[in-house]
Design a protein around this motif. Sequence first.
Motif, PDB file in Angstrom:
ATOM      1  N   ILE A 147     -22.682  40.137   7.954  1.00  0.00           N
ATOM      2  CA  ILE A 147     -22.596  41.039   7.090  1.00  0.00           C
ATOM      3  C   ILE A 147     -21.126  39.750   6.166  1.00  0.00           C
ATOM      4  O   ILE A 147     -21.609  40.512   4.550  1.00  0.00           O
ATOM      5  N   SER A 148     -20.610  39.341   7.035  1.00  0.00           N
ATOM      6  CA  SER A 148     -19.148  38.830   6.366  1.00  0.00           C
ATOM      7  C   SER A 148     -19.794  37.835   5.653  1.00  0.00           C
ATOM      8  O   SER A 148     -19.347  36.847   4.161  1.00  0.00           O
ATOM      9  N   ALA A 149     -20.867  36.523   6.307  1.00  0.00           N
ATOM     10  CA  ALA A 149     -21.378  35.871   5.466  1.00  0.00           C
ATOM     11  C   ALA A 149     -22.113  36.408   3.930  1.00  0.00           C
ATOM     12  O   ALA A 149     -22.392  35.442   3.713  1.00  0.00           O
ATOM     13  N   ALA A 150     -23.135  37.607   4.002  1.00  0.00           N
ATOM     14  CA  ALA A 150     -23.441  37.815   2.859  1.00  0.00           C
ATOM     15  C   ALA A 150     -22.946  37.857   2.242  1.00  0.00           C
ATOM     16  O   ALA A 150     -22.974  37.894   0.605  1.00  0.00           O
ATOM     17  N   GLY A 151     -21.592  38.685   2.384  1.00  0.00           N
ATOM     18  CA  GLY A 151     -20.236  38.510   1.631  1.00  0.00           C
ATOM     19  C   GLY A 151     -20.218  37.463   0.706  1.00  0.00           C
ATOM     20  O   GLY A 151     -19.760  37.133  -1.110  1.00  0.00           O
ATOM     21  N   MET A 152     -19.585  36.489   1.278  1.00  0.00           N
ATOM     22  CA  MET A 152     -19.831  35.354   1.319  1.00  0.00           C
ATOM     23  C   MET A 152     -20.281  34.181   0.290  1.00  0.00           C
ATOM     24  O   MET A 152     -19.454  34.173  -0.981  1.00  0.00           O
ATOM     25  N   TYR A 153     -21.232  34.786   0.328  1.00  0.00           N
ATOM     26  CA  TYR A 153     -22.075  34.228  -0.318  1.00  0.00           C
ATOM     27  C   TYR A 153     -22.107  34.408  -1.852  1.00  0.00           C
ATOM     28  O   TYR A 153     -22.651  34.038  -2.949  1.00  0.00           O
ATOM     29  N   GLY A 154     -21.899  36.039  -1.708  1.00  0.00           N
ATOM     30  CA  GLY A 154     -21.994  36.768  -2.531  1.00  0.00           C
ATOM     31  C   GLY A 154     -20.648  35.972  -4.306  1.00  0.00           C
ATOM     32  O   GLY A 154     -21.355  35.954  -5.689  1.00  0.00           O
ATOM     33  N   GLN A 155     -19.920  36.185  -3.312  1.00  0.00           N
ATOM     34  CA  GLN A 155     -19.026  36.406  -3.945  1.00  0.00           C
ATOM     35  C   GLN A 155     -18.924  34.206  -3.867  1.00  0.00           C
ATOM     36  O   GLN A 155     -18.056  34.078  -5.807  1.00  0.00           O
ATOM     37  N   LEU A 156     -19.593  33.647  -3.687  1.00  0.00           N
ATOM     38  CA  LEU A 156     -19.711  32.238  -4.216  1.00  0.00           C
ATOM     39  C   LEU A 156     -20.061  32.091  -5.187  1.00  0.00           C
ATOM     40  O   LEU A 156     -20.129  30.877  -6.086  1.00  0.00           O
ATOM     41  N   THR A 157     -21.832  33.049  -5.488  1.00  0.00           N
ATOM     42  CA  THR A 157     -22.446  33.057  -6.715  1.00  0.00           C
ATOM     43  C   THR A 157     -22.005  33.925  -7.513  1.00  0.00           C
ATOM     44  O   THR A 157     -22.452  33.343  -9.064  1.00  0.00           O
ATOM     45  N   THR A 158     -21.407  35.150  -7.374  1.00  0.00           N
ATOM     46  CA  THR A 158     -21.276  35.896  -8.141  1.00  0.00           C
ATOM     47  C   THR A 158     -19.705  35.606  -9.389  1.00  0.00           C
ATOM     48  O   THR A 158     -19.140  36.450  -9.473  1.00  0.00           O
ATOM     49  N   GLY A 159     -18.788  35.407  -7.503  1.00  0.00           N
ATOM     50  CA  GLY A 159     -17.285  35.875  -8.208  1.00  0.00           C
ATOM     51  C   GLY A 159     -17.004  37.448  -7.665  1.00  0.00           C
ATOM     52  O   GLY A 159     -16.052  37.496  -7.505  1.00  0.00           O
ATOM     53  N   LYS A 160     -17.940  37.682  -7.006  1.00  0.00           N
ATOM     54  CA  LYS A 160     -17.757  39.741  -6.759  1.00  0.00           C
ATOM     55  C   LYS A 160     -17.301  39.797  -6.003  1.00  0.00           C
ATOM     56  O   LYS A 160     -17.920  39.235  -5.172  1.00  0.00           O
TER      57      LYS A 160
END
Lengths: 560, 560
Positions: free
Chosen positions: A158-171
């Motif tokens: 789940i942390s990786a999913a959050g990291m991917y979100g952050q990398l692609t949207t900055g959110k």
Amino acid sequence: MPRGEAAGEILQAGGGNVARRRAPEAATRRATPKKAGRSEGKTKAHELASQARHISVSEFFAKNRHLLGFDSKRKALLTTVKEAVDNALDACEEADILPEVAIRLEALEGYEDRFRVTVSDNGPGILPDQIDLVFAKLLYGSKFHRLRQSRGQQGIGISAAGMYGQLTTGKPTVIRSRIGPKHDALEVAVRIDTVKNVPVRTREKTLEWNRPHGTEVCIELVGQYKKGKGSIDNYLSQTAIANPHVKLTWQGPNEIEPIVYEPATGKLPDPPKEIKPHPYGVELGLLMKMMKSSRSTRLGAFLQHDFSRVSAKVAKEICDAAGLSPTARVKSLEHKSSEDLHKAITTVKIMSPPTNCLSPIGEDLIRKGLQKEIGEAEFFVSCTRSPSVYRGNPFQIEVGMALGGTLAADEPVRLLRFANRVPLQYQAGGCAITKAVTSVDWKGYSLQQPRGALPVGPVIIMVHMASAWVPFTSESKEAVASYSEILKEIRLALQGCGRQMQKFLRRRKRVADEFKKRSYIDKYIPHIGQALRDILELSEPRTDKLVAELRDTLERSRKL
Amino acid sequence: MPRGEAAGEILQAGGGNVARRRAPEAATRRATPKKAGRSEGKTKAHELASQARHISVSEFFAKNRHLLGFDSKRKALLTTVKEAVDNALDACEEADILPEVAIRLEALEGYEDRFRVTVSDNGPGILPDQIDLVFAKLLYGSKFHRLRQSRGQQGIGISAAGMYGQLTTGKPTVIRSRIGPKHDALEVAVRIDTVKNVPVRTREKTLEWNRPHGTEVCIELVGQYKKGKGSIDNYLSQTAIANPHVKLTWQGPNEIEPIVYEPATGKLPDPPKEIKPHPYGVELGLLMKMMKSSRSTRLGAFLQHDFSRVSAKVAKEICDAAGLSPTARVKSLEHKSSEDLHKAITTVKIMSPPTNCLSPIGEDLIRKGLQKEIGEAEFFVSCTRSPSVYRGNPFQIEVGMALGGTLAADEPVRLLRFANRVPLQYQAGGCAITKAVTSVDWKGYSLQQPRGALPVGPVIIMVHMASAWVPFTSESKEAVASYSEILKEIRLALQGCGRQMQKFLRRRKRVADEFKKRSYIDKYIPHIGQALRDILELSEPRTDKLVAELRDTLERSRKL
């Protein structure tokens, strides 16, 4: 040997901050000290050393994100949903709560490819101070260090999913959680500092929440939504098959009403128990590490307390075989003695590991699950094998099959793969389950099979591996590694179901032959009647009677 | 919100020592505080939280060792050799030294399955203080943070091999290294503390060494040695194909004499250059991270200095498209502005990334390499594509084919896969290279092909992907992930070679047909002669003459 200057530099450069400061310019700035270094009489080794540094695990996975299942926009969306749902189900079951999980996917306006995934559960909630670590730090979790079946096991997903979100949207990832009706509900936004692999909380507030306890996670990410193979929809319908005790509510971006998967049973599976490692699966190095960190002082006690299935008697047998005393001090054993101990273990008969760490679905619920979700089939078989062991880890294989009905007869069978009740959607080719299925000789079970491929026929095959530790071929947990013990058990389970299936197929063939024969009789008997009337010069009624008799006789003879 | 007691405990428990102390007993000891916690009015969430902790990256990989290629004894041996050879070759090439690498495998007496792997090179050596980090710490290295082709890229491999050796035999990794004739040669033994992921030096000494510089690594491990597919022997002979500048000496456990692969060229490949990221491949999150850590103050300067292919003009175009000023302060840009900037990048035409970070083998050396190592073929073709880009990373595809001769004509083609000059031995099914090969319609190139499978014919296909960052499907680096850009380039290269191959196959077919026709003529002409003599009542000599004329005419007509 004194530390050289260059080496000193490197050890410093390993720190996260330094690395971050240097990263983008490294290419240009490095050139100067490099040449200077050479000219001062330093060796090529100094030059190379000056480039070495530590790599944080989140940097590693950010760059290698396909290892975690984020290699395409579409898969990223599925992986995010999957990790959130896995966590939700694990949390509910650990807290003895019948899981109700709602999944919502929204397409964000103003963007072509941005989505918001929201997954909420009725689980126990997460402590305010834990939220950040759970959702924004890779390699943190409760499941890695224990031997017990669970969906999550790595502390990455789940942390990786959050990291991917952050990398692609900055959110940041936004989490709502409440641990009980007497506690406040909290909303927290967290980012992951990838250079250091630590969470950074960017905002928090308490909020009114109409549920007594539970967790909701919300991630914005770049993705692509499409139905079909490998879709969120498929993943959820298969999750319903393997988790008949779960209620799932799925609100896709283009639907007006959510799809609700109602549970097929109101009973939670028996909770799997945590077990200790089995002596047979422990390698020399691990044995030595366990001896070093044991709380037991004496060898006999160590064997009894730190392993499963080692009684005082078995401990003594092992010690005897190793030529060591059960009262020897564990921590003062020499390398040689450890080796002897390790060898001795294999010579002593020890009961198989306990299997209450497993939670199989069961033959009954497998058939029910298939029946409920695969309405087009007409016959269902299932087989749950006894637990077995690979590398010391207990595991159990279950197979279910849905047959006949309107399933396509001239296409390869559909294979549904599950590990610890989680449907696997990708990397079928590299999975032990696929390998086991293609390695069975299906012609023996009345199915066609191209060489080295899946058999062809109106069949859906479901294979479930339950284990205290599923050996996935990558962190994205999409395929099971091909340990020979696992392959063997899957084959045996498939063969068990194959035999049941064959009975069905044979009966079906008999019925089909029957119909064929009947239609022949229906087709040709009038002609035969006509011929007989001419030859024997019969009247119309007499002919009809003869034909009827003939038909009866044929029918009777066929039934004998 | 104040930290709860339980949460405080967890944060502590994350430390390596605490985790180690608790690990083996966790199962039994946990029961008590758990129940106590509940009875004091704590929630289920407190109970679950008390089980969470940090996972060190070495613990993670020790348990998930199949991710690193250590899932069977045989593969463990290959992976160990491979990681050591990769490192040796990289080090030599970085120091502009023509590599000479010696690999020795010894079966250890008194054991069925223990081996000692020793790999030595004539490279630049390693600084004394670096040795421990290089060989006994996961995620440490010089290649991860730069964009440039190399065999190693993760900083995991050789330390993981040492960790596997340690886990299976309890023995440390032993390294000898010398950084120059004026420096001492050093021998060091190191272990990895898996709970903390740090190296522990267990012994060291200086020694006499008859080489001016170089490194030798020696690992004892449990393994299995067997020739054939996936063997060390295959790996080395394929390494020789893709690295025609390298001298390899291979001493197997059962051989009296070592096998020596002599280099086919005395010239090192052009050294690949380090490049900066290309704007097209940078995602929003990464862009924001780069802005934060940039040494440039102004936006224009940031774009020019931190990316490749961004001139002052291109920087201005990007800023204009984003509605931002090139003199804006990079670190004070809002989220919205970062998004605008990110979007603007895609609208501006920017030159493809520089490709001097790549070091392809080249069409000539591919053919030479194949010719040297595959003596049984008779025809060789090759094709090196122009560099291309996936996710901002430059890459280049090369294909070679060996055809005909005594290669089996009725078996699937043999496929040799390479990434950055390293032969890939496992997980062919999950590899983009295999997928690309099976997706080509080989019937168009005169080869048979079962549906969805490798084509059948007397062909060996070699595919090489060179890239500044190869996206492997797992840390064991056995298969390439299926990015669409990569699949496309491989297909195009295969088709390029396919067309050349087809010419050869057509010619071969013509020759074969020729032979066939000739043999028909030889066979039937006497009969035709006989018939004609009878019909036309010819004399013997007249008949012979006619037959000869007939034969000539037929031959001539065939040649037209």
